[in-house]
Design an enzyme around this catalytic site. Structure first.
Site, PDB file in Angstrom:
ATOM      1  N   LYS A 266       2.234  11.106   7.363  1.00  0.00           N
ATOM      2  CA  LYS A 266       1.430  10.800   8.560  1.00  0.00           C
ATOM      3  C   LYS A 266       1.943  11.521   9.817  1.00  0.00           C
ATOM      4  O   LYS A 266       1.725  12.708   9.962  1.00  0.00           O
ATOM      5  CB  LYS A 266       1.311   9.289   8.725  1.00  0.00           C
TER       6      LYS A 266
ATOM      7  N   ASP B  13       9.220   2.778   2.160  1.00  0.00           N
ATOM      8  CA  ASP B  13       8.038   3.582   2.463  1.00  0.00           C
ATOM      9  C   ASP B  13       7.761   3.460   3.959  1.00  0.00           C
ATOM     10  O   ASP B  13       7.217   2.464   4.423  1.00  0.00           O
ATOM     11  CB  ASP B  13       6.839   3.103   1.624  1.00  0.00           C
TER      12      ASP B  13
ATOM     13  N   PHE C 297       0.858  -1.185   0.000  1.00  0.00           N
ATOM     14  CA  PHE C 297       0.000   0.000   0.000  1.00  0.00           C
ATOM     15  C   PHE C 297       0.885   1.223   0.000  1.00  0.00           C
ATOM     16  O   PHE C 297       1.748   1.383   0.853  1.00  0.00           O
ATOM     17  CB  PHE C 297      -0.944   0.059   1.214  1.00  0.00           C
TER      18      PHE C 297
HETATM   19  C1  LIG Z   1      -0.982   5.921   4.401  1.00  0.00           C
HETATM   20  C2  LIG Z   1       0.138   5.430   3.573  1.00  0.00           C
HETATM   21  C3  LIG Z   1       0.481   6.059   2.360  1.00  0.00           C
HETATM   22  C4  LIG Z   1      -0.347   7.158   1.747  1.00  0.00           C
HETATM   23  O1  LIG Z   1      -0.479   8.281   2.562  1.00  0.00           O
HETATM   24  P1  LIG Z   1      -1.660   9.330   2.253  1.00  0.00           P
HETATM   25  O2  LIG Z   1      -1.317  10.486   3.151  1.00  0.00           O
HETATM   26  O3  LIG Z   1      -2.933   8.649   2.654  1.00  0.00           O
HETATM   27  O4  LIG Z   1      -1.618   9.654   0.818  1.00  0.00           O
HETATM   28  C5  LIG Z   1       1.588   5.598   1.682  1.00  0.00           C
HETATM   29  N1  LIG Z   1       2.313   4.571   2.143  1.00  0.00           N
HETATM   30  C6  LIG Z   1       2.012   3.944   3.306  1.00  0.00           C
HETATM   31  C7  LIG Z   1       2.876   2.822   3.775  1.00  0.00           C
HETATM   32  C8  LIG Z   1       0.898   4.334   4.039  1.00  0.00           C
HETATM   33  O5  LIG Z   1       0.566   3.675   5.139  1.00  0.00           O
END
Ligand SMILES: *Cc1c(COP(=O)(O)O)cnc(C)c1O
Length: 402
Positions: free
Chosen positions: A256, A227, A142
């Site tokens: 985040k 990520d 994700f």
């Molecule tokens: C939440 C998330 C994203 C995307 O972040 P948004 O602010 O919702 O666009 C990307 N990578 C990971 C691992 C995430 O948990």
């Protein structure tokens, strides 16, 4: 006159697009690990906005930074410079050991930025023939919801109806270094990986996987992109989850908790060799690097460090995990986690995690199911042992229900 929960939900259902299926709790205010709904009920937040509020809701220092900066200047655009962004970049580099920062807003934008940087590095530095660059991603990944990012999703629903998709991605099994090795060609420029898959269900790869993958990337002149948007900034008990394997990925995406949930702020961290490929005009964002977000992020990072939230996540994560593992329930398939990033996977016969999340809500604990069968426990990192001791019997009772 104030409206009750159902009346407010009805308005959202009528006027808002239905791209989420939230628990029916309407939150009106929050503090630390606690939230209150419009009917005055109090809940412990065990999701922390998908780890965006690691520092706890409405942290006074972060809210204060927001207020102070809001009264000075909020947005300059990058057409002009502002007096906050340089310090955010410097402080992030000093904290993480990377050389350069590129600020964006949402996590998806940070990932998109990383993909663009890595592709351009492939052409300008590695020497890949024009528009042949390949990026490898993992099953069950994700990384956000843009069209390019869903192009390498393996979740059918995330793609359904949204094609045509962006080319240039290959998928390999998460946790499988042989698959990674086999997928690499001379045109491979990057390997995108979540050190722990959050949305995928708090999936922790086998020990040694990231180190081996990192070595494979090194050997083949492929950039490893970690990520850490969800797993980073203390969530997994370290500043970055990759630290468990003693590696330093070439590119890191954060978001985040970078703002403690007070503002959308994300960033790409990397070397001068990689982020240096961007020349003025190559890439940008109207709000990216704005002084309000930068001031908030600077304070959010300071809070994370100065309040020892990373250590707290490490220590209380162990405590919470052991307690959850002690639960005897016919529904539980596996309990796993690192720091306060914990997943309780239920057996298929348990008929889904949603009903357990509903039952937890009725007991004053907010969790959200991930991937049908996983309950994620990821409270703000300001949680105490007493808070866990308060929640635990309730969680145990819910997991033992029929
Ligand atoms: C939440 C998330 C994203 C995307 O972040 P948004 O602010 O919702 O666009 C990307 N990578 C990971 C691992 C995430 O948990």
């Amino acid at each position: 006159m104030s409206m009750n929960t159902q009346e407010i939900i009805n308005i959202e259902e009528q006027y808002g697009a239905h791209n989420y299926h939230p628990l029916d709790v309407v939150i009106e205010r929050a503090k630390g690990i606690w939230v209150w709904d419009v009917d005055g009920r109090k809940y412990m937040d065990c999701l922390a906005a998908y780890s965006a509020v690691n520092q706890g809701h409405c942290h006074p220092r972060i809210v204060n930074a927001l207020k102070e900066q809001a009264e000075k200047v909020t947005l300059t655009s990058r057409a002009f410079r502002n007096a906050q962004l340089p310090f955010l970049c410097k402080e992030l580099c000093e904290l993480t050991g990377y050389e350069m920062v590129l600020p964006m807003n949402s996590g998806a934008e940070a990932v998109e930025t990383a993909l663009k940087a890595v592709r351009k590095w492939g052409y300008k530095v590695k020497g890949v023939p024009e528009y042949k660059a390949e990026i490898i991603a993992c099953t069950n990944n994700f990384a956000g919801r843009t069209i390019s990012i869903i192009s390498f999703s393996t979740e059918a629903q995330y793609k359904d109806g949204f094609g045509p998709f962006t080319e240039g991605f290959k998928i390999v099994e998460f946790g499988n270094t042989k698959a990674l090795q086999d997928a690499i060609t001379s045109n491979t420029v990057g390997f995108l990986v979540e050190p722990i898959q959050g949305e995928g269900g708090v999936i922790i790869p086998p020990d040694g996987y990231l180190k081996e993958a990192y070595d494979i990337c090194r050997t083949n002149n492929v950039l490893m992109i970690a990520d850490e948007i969800q797993s980073g900034l203390g969530r997994a008990g370290k500043l970055f989850a990759y630290e468990y394997e003693g590696i330093k990925p070439d590119v890191v995406t954060i978001g985040k908790a970078l703002s403690g949930g007070c503002y959308p702020v994300s960033a790409v961290l990397s070397s001068k060799e990689v982020l240096g490929v961007f020349k003025p005009g190559d890439h940008g964002s109207t709000f990216g690097g704005n002084p309000l977000g930068a001031a908030v992020a600077r304070e959010a990072i300071k809070v994370l460090i100065e309040e020892n939230l990373i250590e707290n996540s490490y220590n209380l994560g162990k405590y919470f995990l052991e307690k959850l593992k002690s639960i005897q329930s016919k529904h539980i398939k596996e309990v796993r986690g690192k720091g306060l990033f914990i997943g309780v996977e239920l057996k298929p016969e348990a008929k889904g995690a949603r009903r357990f999340c509903e039952a937890l809500k009725d007991k004053g604990i907010l969790c959200k199911e991930t991937h049908e069968n996983v309950i994620r426990f990821a409270p703000p990192l300001v949680i105490t042992k007493d808070d866990i001791d308060w929640a635990f019997p309730k969680i145990e009772e819910v997991l033992k229900m029929d």
